[in-house]
Design a protein around this motif. Structure first.
Motif, short mmCIF file in Angstrom:
data_model
loop_
_atom_site.label_atom_id
_atom_site.label_comp_id
_atom_site.label_asym_id
_atom_site.label_seq_id
_atom_site.Cartn_x
_atom_site.Cartn_y
_atom_site.Cartn_z
N HIS A 167 -34.53 -11.13 -30.31
CA HIS A 167 -34.59 -10.67 -28.44
C HIS A 167 -33.53 -12.01 -28.18
O HIS A 167 -33.31 -11.85 -27.22
N TYR A 168 -34.44 -12.94 -28.62
CA TYR A 168 -33.54 -14.52 -28.11
C TYR A 168 -32.06 -14.25 -27.89
O TYR A 168 -31.70 -14.64 -27.08
N PRO A 169 -31.60 -14.59 -28.96
CA PRO A 169 -30.25 -14.44 -29.19
C PRO A 169 -29.25 -13.33 -27.73
O PRO A 169 -28.05 -14.01 -27.23
N LEU A 170 -30.26 -12.03 -28.54
CA LEU A 170 -29.24 -10.71 -27.51
C LEU A 170 -30.06 -11.06 -26.08
O LEU A 170 -29.19 -11.23 -24.90
N ILE A 171 -31.01 -11.60 -25.53
CA ILE A 171 -31.12 -12.17 -24.58
C ILE A 171 -30.13 -13.25 -23.61
O ILE A 171 -28.99 -13.26 -22.91
#
Length: 416
Positions: free
Chosen positions: A150-154
């Protein structure tokens, strides 16, 4: 072989224009190696400059004044454990940093370091530059998506939105500069990077001063947009640790992470080169139309050699000030040796054949160096923007001003 080299060096075209694949390959290797060395030097200079901004020393232990620190960092990154998340798309995970790196380096194909010091001179050089530089957005999105986190995607979505938003204002500023090339006695414009510098030379004015203050405003817009485009402070949201851990490259480590950093610094140099080419006369020396004559030409041609001799002098001054302790003998000898090398380079640059060929590259690199230093200055001075503030500046401030400058440039150019 010597005749072959001499015949090419005396030509007035780039390797790409001449269709000379051998010299094109030589130029590509020189540019790739030179940019890689500049990235290492910029890494050291940024850490030292930030340290002095904050009243500390920065790297000091690995080599004299930490000069070998970038090499130590590179060795560390090469030997670190290579970690790939278990559920990541491994092929895309590998491909993402390569796309960013290739997009950053490909821009240098059309960057003119001199009237003939370029890999090639495309008649659509500006379009090529805008198109290739925008490809790095794909690498950002791919890195965030392939990490399966989730962190890299956002972080990738926010970074890509930031880059795309500021590309619009950047493009408008570039069009304003291109428009100025057509506002001359012949009424013909050009999209060639070399042609734009030659237009500034023919019109006897750098475009930053043309239709003052329109040229200056266009340059300021481009300068702000290029900081956001390269994800640098105060627009460095990918590094907003308190918000997104580390942005789109959170899951990257070791060599692949270093490719992101290499691509970032290479992109900084590329957009700085574009700004210098479009608005600051490219390879032209200061006051080329005011201070004319053989005396001034000779005086300005001595600057490259004098610069290296001055750097050598700083090294020898450091040798004198180095503590007289046995533990510092190697450091002192290393700094003295580095000063000797710089001094020898400076003496070689005084030779007339070398001096004539190098001065164009020197002035171009010196102007680019000013923009690279501004990157460091911004990082040490301004706090990071919030994402909503960043997007507001891009769409509600930068874009309207860029459109207004473009329209006014066209109107003033027709009236004048």
């Amino acid at each position: 072989m010597l005749d072959y080299i001499t015949s090419y060096l005396s030509s007035d075209t780039t390797p790409g224009q001449a269709g000379n694949m051998f010299w094109a390959l030589v130029y590509i290797l020189i540019v790739f190696g030179g940019v890689s060395v500049v990235v290492m030097a910029m890494n050291w200079l940024e850490r030292k400059a930030l340290a002095h901004f904050q009243i500390r020393l920065g790297p000091m232990r690995v080599g004299p004044h930490g000069l070998m620190q970038p090499i130590a960092d590179a060795l560390k990154l090469f030997t670190k454990e290579d970690i790939i998340p278990a559920e990541a798309d491994k092929f895309v995970f590998w491909l993402a940093p390569l796309i960013i790196l290739c997009a950053s380096f490909a821009v240098y194909i059309v960057v003119p370091f001199g009237p003939t010091h370029a890999i090639t001179d495309l008649n659509i050089g500006i379009l090529f530059m805008l198109g290739v530089s925008s490809l790095s957005v794909l690498g950002v999105v791919m890195a965030g998506w392939a990490s399966n986190s989730h962190y890299p995607l956002i972080g990738s979505l926010r970074s890509s939105a930031q880059m795309i938003s500021y590309e619009v204002a950047m493009g408008m500023a570039v069009v304003s500069a291109v428009l100025m090339t057509s506002l001359n006695s012949t009424g013909t414009g050009t999209l060639s990077m070399i042609g734009i510098v030659q237009a500034q030379q023919a019109q006897h004015v750098w475009f930053v001063f043309k239709f003052f203050p329109l040229g200056l405003i266009a340059l300021v817009i481009f300068a702000i947009a290029m900081v956001a485009e390269t994800n640098r402070a105060p627009f460095d949201l990918p590094e907003a640790e308190s918000e997104l851990t580390a942005g789109f490259h959170t899951e990257y480590s070791g060599l692949r992470w270093s490719l992101f950093m290499l691509g970032e610094y290479a992109a900084m140099g590329a957009v700085s080169s574009i700004a210098v080419t479009l608005w600051l006369g490219g390879w032209l020396r200061p006051f080329p139309n005011l201070l004319t004559g053989s005396v001034f030409d000779l005086m300005f041609s001595l600057f490259p050699g004098l610069t290296f001799l001055a750097l050598a002098g700083f090294c020898f001054l450091g040798v004198i000030r180095m503590p007289k302790h046995p533990y510092f003998r190697v450091q002192t000898a290393g700094l003295a040796g580095f000063g000797v090398v710089l001094g020898l380079i400076g003496l070689v640059l005084f030779a007339p054949p070398v001096r004539v060929r190098v001065q164009d590259i020197y002035w171009f690199v010196a102007k680019v160096g000013i923009f690279m230093y501004l990157y460091i200055w911004y990082r040490a001075t301004f706090p990071r923007y919030r994402f909503d503030q960043l997007m507001k500046v891009g769409w509600k401030v930068m874009l309207p001003i860029a459109i207004g400058v473009l329209v006014l440039t066209a109107i003033v150019g027709v009236l004048v």
